[in-house]
Design a protein around this motif. Structure first.
Motif, PDB file in Angstrom:
ATOM      1  N   UNK A  23       0.823  -1.296   0.018  1.00 50.20           N
ATOM      2  CA  UNK A  23       0.086  -0.212  -0.138  1.00 50.20           C
ATOM      3  C   UNK A  23       0.825   1.268  -0.141  1.00 50.20           C
ATOM      4  N   UNK A  24       1.621   0.795   0.759  1.00 52.20           N
ATOM      5  CA  UNK A  24       2.918   2.302   1.272  1.00 52.20           C
ATOM      6  C   UNK A  24       3.287   3.154   0.188  1.00 52.20           C
ATOM      7  N   UNK A  25       4.134   1.591  -0.800  1.00 52.49           N
ATOM      8  CA  UNK A  25       4.895   1.545  -2.378  1.00 52.49           C
ATOM      9  C   UNK A  25       4.479   2.362  -3.579  1.00 52.49           C
ATOM     10  N   UNK A  26       3.009   1.672  -3.744  1.00 46.58           N
ATOM     11  CA  UNK A  26       1.437   2.124  -4.207  1.00 46.58           C
ATOM     12  C   UNK A  26       1.379   3.632  -4.503  1.00 46.58           C
ATOM     13  N   UNK A  27       0.720   3.774  -3.040  1.00 48.62           N
ATOM     14  CA  UNK A  27       0.570   5.058  -3.203  1.00 48.62           C
ATOM     15  C   UNK A  27       1.857   6.487  -2.997  1.00 48.62           C
ATOM     16  N   UNK A  28       2.969   5.533  -2.538  1.00 50.52           N
ATOM     17  CA  UNK A  28       4.653   6.794  -3.026  1.00 50.52           C
ATOM     18  C   UNK A  28       4.452   6.801  -4.490  1.00 50.52           C
ATOM     19  N   UNK A  29       4.429   5.854  -5.118  1.00 49.01           N
ATOM     20  CA  UNK A  29       4.116   6.289  -6.738  1.00 49.01           C
ATOM     21  C   UNK A  29       3.784   6.560  -6.886  1.00 49.01           C
ATOM     22  N   UNK A  30       2.318   6.535  -6.536  1.00 52.37           N
ATOM     23  CA  UNK A  30       0.630   7.881  -7.391  1.00 52.37           C
ATOM     24  C   UNK A  30       1.343   8.813  -6.548  1.00 52.37           C
ATOM     25  N   UNK A  31       1.656   9.690  -5.887  1.00 51.56           N
ATOM     26  CA  UNK A  31       2.282  10.839  -5.393  1.00 51.56           C
ATOM     27  C   UNK A  31       2.863  11.535  -6.377  1.00 51.56           C
ATOM     28  N   UNK A  32       4.542  10.207  -6.500  1.00 51.32           N
ATOM     29  CA  UNK A  32       5.676  10.928  -6.857  1.00 51.32           C
ATOM     30  C   UNK A  32       5.242  11.398  -8.829  1.00 51.32           C
ATOM     31  N   UNK A  33       4.344  10.107  -9.087  1.00 51.50           N
ATOM     32  CA  UNK A  33       4.056  10.594 -10.406  1.00 51.50           C
ATOM     33  C   UNK A  33       3.171  12.239 -10.352  1.00 51.50           C
ATOM     34  N   UNK A  34       2.628  12.791  -9.549  1.00 54.10           N
ATOM     35  CA  UNK A  34       1.885  14.017  -9.423  1.00 54.10           C
ATOM     36  C   UNK A  34       2.897  14.939  -9.235  1.00 54.10           C
ATOM     37  N   UNK A  35       4.109  14.711  -8.328  1.00 48.63           N
ATOM     38  CA  UNK A  35       5.225  15.327  -8.172  1.00 48.63           C
ATOM     39  C   UNK A  35       6.544  16.090  -9.467  1.00 48.63           C
ATOM     40  N   UNK A  36       6.227  14.303  -9.800  1.00 46.86           N
ATOM     41  CA  UNK A  36       7.266  14.586 -10.710  1.00 46.86           C
ATOM     42  C   UNK A  36       6.668  15.706 -12.264  1.00 46.86           C
ATOM     43  N   UNK A  37       4.851  16.119 -11.988  1.00 44.87           N
ATOM     44  CA  UNK A  37       4.316  16.089 -13.353  1.00 44.87           C
ATOM     45  C   UNK A  37       5.362  17.759 -13.522  1.00 44.87           C
ATOM     46  N   UNK A  38       5.110  18.325 -12.079  1.00 49.04           N
ATOM     47  CA  UNK A  38       4.740  19.922 -11.330  1.00 49.04           C
ATOM     48  C   UNK A  38       6.500  20.614 -11.769  1.00 49.04           C
TER      49      UNK A  38
END
Lengths: 484, 219
Positions: B12-27
């Motif tokens: 759960x933590x790694x999946x949410x981590x990957x998802x959050x970083x996807x949003x961070x990378x974008x900006x």
């Protein structure tokens, strides 16, 4: 035997590392490519008429269709190497390229050939993907070999678009494998022969085929994923362009057809995949027509023509068994003719130092031999008999009259535009007064002998199609590819 | 309590981590933080693969996790930074939209990815959350490719897409034979190294990594 073929490619890829003089480099390149061609003959000729063969460990698989394409790759890499000697000697003499670039070229061309052989003989979905992406990686630097602005742009577009495309293809591969895993195949879910007839989920296979068609279709140059092709094929050194247009596109289409057989098997009918292929193929035939009509660069003209011909072959392969026979004829005819045309384009480029159709005039006067071969190639490419393309296009059109009349209307309209485009652009290019100072008369060289060989083979093949035996043989090749 | 019982939380933590970083990378609009966001996403990916390997007691998957650590966490981000420094490329990245628009568009794509995953759950056996996170990375990687105006954006966009496809493969198949995995990873590494080499030459030739040079009209 297949492993021997891979071994020859590897040795041939490593040899340029130790060849420090131009003479030794060219000698080793000619010897190795001749040995490679001989190996493909020894491997592929018996396999053409034999039953499909699976290696004992299950990783390799070779049927008649793969054998035919191996033979074409072997032949064109050989003739392209022969032509490249003259091409690169001139480039080295004029100081356009350093020797190291030519060494890199010969090394990477062998890796490129190896990757194509692996795609054609792989029974493993993963290995096939790795090798298909390998063809992009091996050729990216060769596309940008000249290092100029256009070459860099072409190399970047080629690398990014093909890598992204083929990544989507990988997603398709994973969907197929997951369908296999769901039927309990486990490790064998990566093997084409095990997956065939394994009762795979039709929904997953449909999803997979869409990704495969988009992903691997990028490598075939199917519209709308074709944007890299005109740049890459026109900026690469001409022997490389001949290989990219003449054989790589076939290899990528072959990979798609392997998956089509799996999908058709799972769906129990080929209607769904046929419609997809015919739609995408028609689009790929029609869109380049406009670019051909207004083209200003003769190498790009040939590249757009490759897109259009691969589109036509895709349509043919989407027409079921009769169409597939014409598809195979089209691939053979197009490979031999297009590579010959790129060899001719290489000679024209070396003489005029320009690829612009506006600046290059009077090729027939300035380069009578290369110009004549170029003209003959264009006539054959436009499917004038005895071109094999006449037979394939005639056959596909006859078949489409019955089954897809609306698509056929669009294709015929585009064919007229393409014909007009070639005539409009090439008549002044070939026949007007040369606009460069008259140099020495062109002397017959190795490249001309090679083009004569290609021309003879195309005409002989085209003529042989009037004998029923040849058609039966191609029919055998098609049925072997369907028996996966 | 043994290690295995923590594994669902790690997922759960790694999946949410990957998802959050996807949003961070974008900006991200500075090279260093852009690359480091990708590095963190790959760390989470490696942890995810590692956890999968521990749970299923498959050495192949643990080896794959190590390979991801070496290649996507250490090798490729460092190569990108070294290239940028040695070619004198600007740290400032450029895009067709403002950072807030980029992040918001990526968020919309992530929501769409959850929709796609929901549709796919009818035909695949894979976990819906993993599929959704994979498609989020796939879509946002593709968005990076088309929304960024420099070659770094395209390079990282390709890598983020690749992370998404790799994650999806794990959820669909539960890992490939190591040989095929190594082959795929090798192709990705070789592809990105080639991109870095070409970008270096573009920087030297045009004194910029802008994608403007791709838009010369040839036809």
């Amino acid at each position: 035997m297949i492993l021997l073929l891979f071994g020859v490619c590897l040795v041939s890829a490593l040899l340029p590392l130790v060849m420090h003089s131009e003479r030794a480099l060219f000698r080793s390149a000619i010897s190795m490519s001749t040995i490679l061609f001989a190996s493909t003959v020894v491997l592929a000729v018996p396999a053409l008429s034999a039953q499909p063969f699976v290696s004992p460990n299950g990783w390799l698989y070779i049927d008649s269709f793969a054998a035919l394409l191996i033979l074409i790759v072997g032949f064109i890499q050989w003739t392209a190497t022969l032509v490249s000697i003259q091409y690169f000697s001139r480039e080295l003499r004029d100081g356009h390229l350093p020797l190291i670039a030519v060494r890199v070229y010969y090394g990477l061309v062998s890796v490129f050939a190896l990757c194509m052989f692996v795609v054609l003989t792989s029974n493993n979905l993963g290995l096939m993907w790795v090798a298909l992406e390998g063809t992009t990686l091996a050729t990216t630097l060769l596309v940008g070999l000249n290092g100029d602005r256009g070459g860099l742009r072409a190399a970047w577009k080629y690398l990014i678009l093909c890598s992204v495309g083929i990544s989507l293809g990988l997603l398709g591969v994973f969907f197929v494998v997951s369908a296999g895993v769901a039927t309990g195949l486990a490790e064998l879910a990566l093997s084409f022969t095990s997956l065939h007839g394994a009762g795979l989920s039709p929904e997953l296979l449909r999803l997979a085929f869409i990704f495969i068609l988009i992903g691997y279709g990028t490598k075939v140059g199917l519209v709308p994923m074709h944007a890299w092709l005109p740049d890459a094929h026109s900026h690469a050194p001409s022997p490389m362009s001949a290989l990219l247009s003449g054989v790589l596109l076939n290899v990528a289409l072959f990979a798609i057809l392997r998956y089509k057989m799996l999908v058709d098997g799972a769906l129990g009918s080929s209607d769904w995949s046929n419609t997809l292929m015919i739609t995408l193929g028609t689009l790929s035939f029609v869109v380049p027509a406009g670019f051909i009509l207004v083209q200003k660069n003769y190498k790009r003209l040939l590249a757009y023509s490759s897109i259009e011909h691969m589109g036509f072959a895709t349509v043919a392969f989407g027409l079921g068994t009769p169409g597939m026979v014409y598809g195979v004829i089209h691939l053979i005819g197009h490979s031999l003719t297009k590579s010959m045309l790129f060899f001719g384009a290489g000679n024209i480029l070396l003489h005029f130092k320009d690829t612009s159709l506006e600046k290059v005039r009077g090729v027939m006067t300035a380069l009578p031999y290369s110009g004549s071969f170029f003209l003959a190639g264009i006539v054959l490419l436009l499917a004038v008999p005895p071109s094999p393309l006449f037979m394939s296009e005639f056959g596909v059109i006859a078949e489409m009259f019955r089954t897809y009349p609306w698509y056929l209307g669009v294709i015929l309209l585009a064919a007229v535009i393409i014909g007009a485009g070639f005539i409009r652009t090439l008549i002044p290019f070939l026949f007007s007064e040369p606009n460069t100072p008259r140099a020495d008369t062109e002397r017959w060289g190795l490249s001309h002998s090679v083009m004569a060989l290609h021309l003879a083979l195309v005409v002989l093949f085209g003529a042989s199609l009037w004998y029923p035996g040849t058609m039966q043989f191609i029919q055998h090749i098609v049925s072997s590819s369907m028996s996966l | 309590m043994n290690v295995i019982s923590f594994i669902p939380y790690v997922y759960l933590i790694t999946l949410l981590g990957m998802l959050t970083l996807t949003l961070i990378i974008a900006g991200r609009m500075r090279l260093a933080s852009f690359v480091s966001a990708f590095r963190w996403q790959s760390i989470f990916l490696a942890l995810f693969v590692g956890a999968l390997g521990v749970q299923s007691a498959e050495l192949g998957l643990v080896a794959t996790a190590l390979l991801v650590l070496i290649v996507k966490v250490y090798l490729l981000p460092n190569l990108l930074n070294v290239m940028a420094r040695s070619s004198g490329a600007s740290q400032r990245l450029s895009a067709y939209f403002r950072p807030a628009t980029l992040t918001f568009s990526t968020l919309v794509l992530c929501v769409a990815a959850f929709g796609v995953a929901n549709l796919l759950s009818a035909v695949t056996t894979s976990d819906t959350l993993v599929t959704a996170v994979s498609f989020s990375m796939l879509f946002s990687g593709f968005f990076l490719l088309v929304s960024r105006k420099d070659l770094f954006g395209q390079c990282i966009g390709f890598l983020v897409m690749e992370n998404g496809i790799f994650t999806l493969s794990l959820s669909l198949i539960g890992g490939l034979p190591l040989l095929v995995d190594v082959g795929i990873l090798f192709d990705v590494v070789a592809g990105v190294i080639l991109m870095i080499m070409l970008a270096y030459r573009v920087q030297k030739e045009h004194a910029s990594l802008s994608t403007d040079f791709l838009h010369d009209i040839a036809d």
